[in-house]
Write a protein that holds these residues in place. Structure first.
Motif, PDB file in Angstrom:
ATOM      1  N   THR A 258       0.893  -1.268  -0.129  1.00  0.00           N
ATOM      2  CA  THR A 258       0.213  -0.089   0.030  1.00  0.00           C
ATOM      3  C   THR A 258       1.003   1.273  -0.100  1.00  0.00           C
ATOM      4  O   THR A 258       2.161   1.202   0.349  1.00  0.00           O
ATOM      5  CB  THR A 258      -0.960   0.085   1.307  1.00  0.00           C
TER       6      THR A 258
ATOM      7  N   ASP B  14      -5.318   5.008   2.132  1.00  0.00           N
ATOM      8  CA  ASP B  14      -6.348   4.720   3.006  1.00  0.00           C
ATOM      9  C   ASP B  14      -7.268   5.717   3.118  1.00  0.00           C
ATOM     10  O   ASP B  14      -8.452   5.723   3.344  1.00  0.00           O
ATOM     11  CB  ASP B  14      -5.931   4.166   4.401  1.00  0.00           C
TER      12      ASP B  14
ATOM     13  N   ARG C 243      -9.636   6.336   0.140  1.00  0.00           N
ATOM     14  CA  ARG C 243     -10.651   5.313   0.122  1.00  0.00           C
ATOM     15  C   ARG C 243     -11.653   5.546   1.132  1.00  0.00           C
ATOM     16  O   ARG C 243     -12.820   5.503   0.903  1.00  0.00           O
ATOM     17  CB  ARG C 243      -9.909   3.978   0.442  1.00  0.00           C
TER      18      ARG C 243
ATOM     19  N   THR D 139     -15.469   6.177   0.125  1.00  0.00           N
ATOM     20  CA  THR D 139     -16.403   5.417   0.721  1.00  0.00           C
ATOM     21  C   THR D 139     -17.570   6.233   1.228  1.00  0.00           C
ATOM     22  O   THR D 139     -18.939   5.801   0.975  1.00  0.00           O
ATOM     23  CB  THR D 139     -15.752   4.468   1.409  1.00  0.00           C
TER      24      THR D 139
ATOM     25  N   TRP E  31      -7.584   0.346  -8.023  1.00  0.00           N
ATOM     26  CA  TRP E  31      -7.444  -0.012  -6.524  1.00  0.00           C
ATOM     27  C   TRP E  31      -8.625   0.840  -5.736  1.00  0.00           C
ATOM     28  O   TRP E  31      -9.271   0.340  -5.054  1.00  0.00           O
ATOM     29  CB  TRP E  31      -6.072   0.099  -6.003  1.00  0.00           C
TER      30      TRP E  31
ATOM     31  N   SER F  83     -12.081  -0.776  -4.173  1.00  0.00           N
ATOM     32  CA  SER F  83     -12.258  -1.038  -2.683  1.00  0.00           C
ATOM     33  C   SER F  83     -13.210  -0.028  -2.125  1.00  0.00           C
ATOM     34  O   SER F  83     -14.107  -0.526  -1.292  1.00  0.00           O
ATOM     35  CB  SER F  83     -10.693  -0.454  -1.957  1.00  0.00           C
TER      36      SER F  83
ATOM     37  N   TRP G 280     -10.511  -8.935  -3.611  1.00  0.00           N
ATOM     38  CA  TRP G 280     -11.557  -7.754  -3.559  1.00  0.00           C
ATOM     39  C   TRP G 280     -12.455  -8.094  -4.934  1.00  0.00           C
ATOM     40  O   TRP G 280     -13.749  -7.861  -4.661  1.00  0.00           O
ATOM     41  CB  TRP G 280     -10.936  -6.458  -3.370  1.00  0.00           C
TER      42      TRP G 280
END
Length: 373
Positions: free
Chosen positions: A143, A148, A151, A155, A183, A187, A360
């Protein structure tokens, strides 16, 4: 003799850069007794020798701050555009390195930064890099710094759009960052329950996509959330590029493979607004109103997540340890959960596409997510 280290952040910004600067700087100063200076606005500051004092309290109270206290730019020393000309200013970068009597240069950045770092290594500089990318496109690390947080933001955005899509019975299309890799879209789409996920690695068939959405509608699911990476392409567009590539190779037989790829890359850059076209074509094919939300730079801003703060601190501290051991020419990263390093030459000019058998992706298919293939 006390080592003197320069540090810069290059390319686009993302959450966690300040945490990385802090992790490296504090470890270098407090554990290894090094002297640290920064360069303003990435390689631009290195070329112009625009330094930033990172002594004293300069590294305090920056852990939670988004962006980068050093500033950043997309300029790379070996390809500086001036007066419509591309100039190689590696010499100026080398001169600044020597003038400041540096023992090493730490570069925090993405794929372009790795390429630039490799050129500087070839020029004789001691370089270590840290990988940052909101779309996690860096190879040979599990990563990247910033992924993060991006994402998490993506989200939450998709979560919030569910109620609007449900209330208005529309197709809501959310465009996320990711020109070459999916990615982030995969995700975030999986985490937020997107009904359709479109990524660059899987060309989509518009007719199949429209048919799947109509089946959802007929089954009583009167809305659809579509998470699409900015680089996602229809199968017909992919076919067009492949035909163009063959024609280009036949027409320009004297050109190298790199020149062919650059010509095709330039052609692809001209095909912008694919998400808008997707919305219009889906609305025409299904008869369902379609709306677009483009998150864009929102995914790069704000406070970094706890995961990104920890990752950036961990990588920064490890990079300082490597500098103390005179281990240069490497990118630090995470491999199977452990901190490690790989040669920069192995990651320069490379990317990390989503494997088609990635867990995933398999999980998303198993729960009925539509990919349009």
């Amino acid at each position: 003799m006390t080592k003197k280290i320069g540090i810069l952040t290059a390319g686009s910004d993302c959450p966690g850069l300040n945490a990385a600067i802090r992790g490296f700087g504090k470890t270098a100063r407090q554990v290894h007794g090094m002297q640290i200076i920064g360069f303003r606005d990435g390689f631009e500051g290195l070329i112009s020798n625009h330094t930033v004092d990172l002594s004293g309290d300069a590294l305090s109270n920056i852990l939670t701050a988004g962006g980068t206290i050093l500033g950043t730019s997309r300029l790379v020393p070996h390809q500086v555009v001036e007066d419509n000309q591309i100039l190689d200013k590696t010499g100026e970068a080398l001169a600044a390195y020597k003038e400041n009597q540096l023992d090493a240069l730490v570069c925090i950045g993405g794929r372009e930064t790795m390429d630039a770092a490799q050129h500087l290594i070839q020029a004789g500089l001691n370089v270590i890099t840290l990988p940052k990318s909101g779309v996690n496109d860096m190879p040979l690390t599990d990563t990247t710094i910033g992924f993060d947080t991006s994402r998490m933001i993506a989200t939450e955005a998709i979560d919030r759009l569910h109620s609007t899509a449900n209330s208005t019975h529309r197709i809501i299309i959310v465009e996320l960052l990711g020109r070459e890799v999916g990615w982030l879209t995969l995700s975030a789409g999986l985490a937020a329950g997107a009904d359709v996920i479109l990524i660059p690695e899987i060309p989509y068939d518009l007719n199949k996509l429209a048919e799947a959405i109509l089946k959802r509608n007929q089954a009583g699911k009167l809305f659809s959330i579509v998470a699409v990476a900015e680089g996602a392409q229809s199968s017909e567009l992919v076919d067009f590029f492949e035909r163009s590539m063959k024609m280009n190779q036949q027409t320009h037989k004297d050109q190298s493979a790199d020149e062919h790829r650059e010509r095709m890359a330039e052609l692809k850059r001209k095909y912008t607004g694919e998400t808008l076209k997707l919305a219009n074509r889906l609305e025409n094919s299904t008869g369902i109103e379609s709306r677009i939300t483009i998150l864009g730079y929102l995914l790069r801003g704000g406070t970094p997540s706890a995961t990104d703060r920890i990752l950036a601190t961990q990588l920064g501290a490890y990079a300082a340890d490597l500098v103390s051991e005179n281990k240069f020419g490497v990118m630090v990263g995470i491999h199977d959960g452990r901190t490690g390093s790989v040669p920069i030459e192995d990651v320069a000019q490379s990317e990390k596409p989503v494997p088609l058998d990635h867990p995933w992706l398999v999980s998303a298919r198993n729960i009925g997510t539509i990919f349009g293939d």
